[in-house]
Design a protein around this motif. Structure first.
Motif, PDB file in Angstrom:
ATOM      1  N   THR A  41     -39.130  19.679  32.864  1.00 35.52           N
ATOM      2  CA  THR A  41     -38.851  19.476  31.439  1.00 35.52           C
ATOM      3  C   THR A  41     -37.995  18.235  31.243  1.00 35.52           C
ATOM      4  O   THR A  41     -37.939  17.678  30.153  1.00 35.52           O
ATOM      5  CB  THR A  41     -38.132  20.695  30.837  1.00 35.52           C
ATOM      6  N   GLU A  42     -37.339  17.808  32.309  1.00 33.53           N
ATOM      7  CA  GLU A  42     -36.569  16.553  32.315  1.00 33.53           C
ATOM      8  C   GLU A  42     -36.609  16.007  33.729  1.00 33.53           C
ATOM      9  O   GLU A  42     -36.466  16.756  34.706  1.00 33.53           O
ATOM     10  CB  GLU A  42     -35.120  16.794  31.900  1.00 33.53           C
ATOM     11  N   PHE A  43     -36.824  14.695  33.839  1.00 34.56           N
ATOM     12  CA  PHE A  43     -36.873  14.066  35.163  1.00 34.56           C
ATOM     13  C   PHE A  43     -36.438  12.620  34.983  1.00 34.56           C
ATOM     14  O   PHE A  43     -37.170  11.807  34.425  1.00 34.56           O
ATOM     15  CB  PHE A  43     -38.301  14.124  35.729  1.00 34.56           C
ATOM     16  N   SER A  44     -35.242  12.312  35.434  1.00 38.97           N
ATOM     17  CA  SER A  44     -34.789  10.922  35.390  1.00 38.97           C
ATOM     18  C   SER A  44     -34.001  10.619  36.658  1.00 38.97           C
ATOM     19  O   SER A  44     -33.420  11.511  37.283  1.00 38.97           O
ATOM     20  CB  SER A  44     -33.949  10.640  34.142  1.00 38.97           C
ATOM     21  N   VAL A  45     -34.018   9.357  37.014  1.00 41.29           N
ATOM     22  CA  VAL A  45     -33.322   8.891  38.201  1.00 41.29           C
ATOM     23  C   VAL A  45     -32.505   7.660  37.794  1.00 41.29           C
ATOM     24  O   VAL A  45     -33.078   6.688  37.293  1.00 41.29           O
ATOM     25  CB  VAL A  45     -34.306   8.515  39.329  1.00 41.29           C
ATOM     26  N   ALA A  46     -31.208   7.733  37.977  1.00 38.73           N
ATOM     27  CA  ALA A  46     -30.321   6.601  37.682  1.00 38.73           C
ATOM     28  C   ALA A  46     -29.951   5.939  39.007  1.00 38.73           C
ATOM     29  O   ALA A  46     -29.496   6.609  39.934  1.00 38.73           O
ATOM     30  CB  ALA A  46     -29.070   7.080  36.958  1.00 38.73           C
ATOM     31  N   VAL A  47     -30.170   4.640  39.083  1.00 40.19           N
ATOM     32  CA  VAL A  47     -29.869   3.901  40.310  1.00 40.19           C
ATOM     33  C   VAL A  47     -28.878   2.799  39.956  1.00 40.19           C
ATOM     34  O   VAL A  47     -29.089   2.061  38.997  1.00 40.19           O
ATOM     35  CB  VAL A  47     -31.140   3.275  40.919  1.00 40.19           C
ATOM     36  N   GLN A  48     -27.816   2.719  40.734  1.00 41.23           N
ATOM     37  CA  GLN A  48     -26.825   1.689  40.465  1.00 41.23           C
ATOM     38  C   GLN A  48     -26.232   1.164  41.751  1.00 41.23           C
ATOM     39  O   GLN A  48     -26.346   1.781  42.806  1.00 41.23           O
ATOM     40  CB  GLN A  48     -25.710   2.223  39.565  1.00 41.23           C
ATOM     41  N   GLY A  49     -25.607   0.025  41.637  1.00 43.67           N
ATOM     42  CA  GLY A  49     -24.911  -0.593  42.748  1.00 43.67           C
ATOM     43  C   GLY A  49     -24.145  -1.785  42.220  1.00 43.67           C
ATOM     44  O   GLY A  49     -24.290  -2.171  41.058  1.00 43.67           O
ATOM     45  N   HIS A  50     -23.334  -2.367  43.075  1.00 45.11           N
ATOM     46  CA  HIS A  50     -22.538  -3.526  42.696  1.00 45.11           C
ATOM     47  C   HIS A  50     -23.061  -4.769  43.398  1.00 45.11           C
ATOM     48  O   HIS A  50     -23.314  -4.732  44.604  1.00 45.11           O
ATOM     49  CB  HIS A  50     -21.069  -3.313  43.072  1.00 45.11           C
ATOM     50  N   LYS A  51     -23.201  -5.856  42.637  1.00 49.27           N
ATOM     51  CA  LYS A  51     -23.577  -7.130  43.229  1.00 49.27           C
ATOM     52  C   LYS A  51     -22.300  -7.772  43.757  1.00 49.27           C
ATOM     53  O   LYS A  51     -21.326  -7.918  43.033  1.00 49.27           O
ATOM     54  CB  LYS A  51     -24.252  -8.039  42.204  1.00 49.27           C
ATOM     55  N   ALA A  52     -22.316  -8.115  45.026  1.00 50.79           N
ATOM     56  CA  ALA A  52     -21.143  -8.680  45.678  1.00 50.79           C
ATOM     57  C   ALA A  52     -21.455 -10.063  46.221  1.00 50.79           C
ATOM     58  O   ALA A  52     -22.597 -10.367  46.570  1.00 50.79           O
ATOM     59  CB  ALA A  52     -20.690  -7.767  46.811  1.00 50.79           C
ATOM     60  N   GLU A  53     -20.424 -10.889  46.276  1.00 46.42           N
ATOM     61  CA  GLU A  53     -20.505 -12.204  46.901  1.00 46.42           C
ATOM     62  C   GLU A  53     -19.375 -12.288  47.910  1.00 46.42           C
ATOM     63  O   GLU A  53     -18.234 -11.999  47.586  1.00 46.42           O
ATOM     64  CB  GLU A  53     -20.314 -13.314  45.856  1.00 46.42           C
TER      65      GLU A  53
END
Length: 143
Positions: free
Chosen positions: A68-80
């Motif tokens: 009835t609900e299906f979501s995927v949150a993907v995150q990360g930090h861009k580093a230098e």
């Protein structure tokens, strides 16, 4: 390696800071540097990680019940740093709900195992990232 194992896309510049990737089936996706809207390559990378695991988990759970609900949150930090640009602290978070009843209960019960199996064994994208697969870059002489 076999012809069946080969995966490929072609990326063409379509304008200033804009590109189109085309797969072997002729499907396309347009992206850029973020200045003109659309996805950036890093956002496509995050979408690939999430999409790969989402597909694995969907196959395993939806045979028991449609979510009835299906979501995927993907995150990360861009580093230098001294080694150059890279992503750190990548996280994939699933929010999945199923209807009541026997099928929904079965699907909910296997959800944690399906997520773990995708991460540990099935998702080609995140498994490749974690394996640290080398990337070869070359210039083809066009003269």
């Amino acid at each position: 390696m076999t012809a069946d194992s080969l995966r490929s896309v072609t990326v063409e510049r379509t304008g200033p800071s804009m590109f189109t990737a085309t797969n072997s089936r002729g499907d396309t996706i347009t992206f850029g540097t973020g200045s003109g809207g659309g996805f950036t390559p890093v956002e496509l990378f995050l979408a690939a990680i999430g999409g790969c695991s989402a597909a694995d988990v969907d196959v395993a759970t939806s045979r028991h019940a449609e979510p009835t609900e299906f979501s995927v949150a993907v995150q990360g930090h861009k580093a230098e740093d001294a080694g150059g640009n890279h992503m750190t602290d990548l996280e994939v978070a699933f929010t999945v709900r199923f209807p009541g009843g026997e099928g929904g209960e079965r699907a909910a019960a296997i959800l944690p195992r399906a997520v773990k199996t995708s991460h540990d064994k099935l998702c080609t994208v995140s498994r490749t990232v974690e394996a640290g697969t080398p990337v070869t870059v070359r210039v083809i002489d066009t003269d």
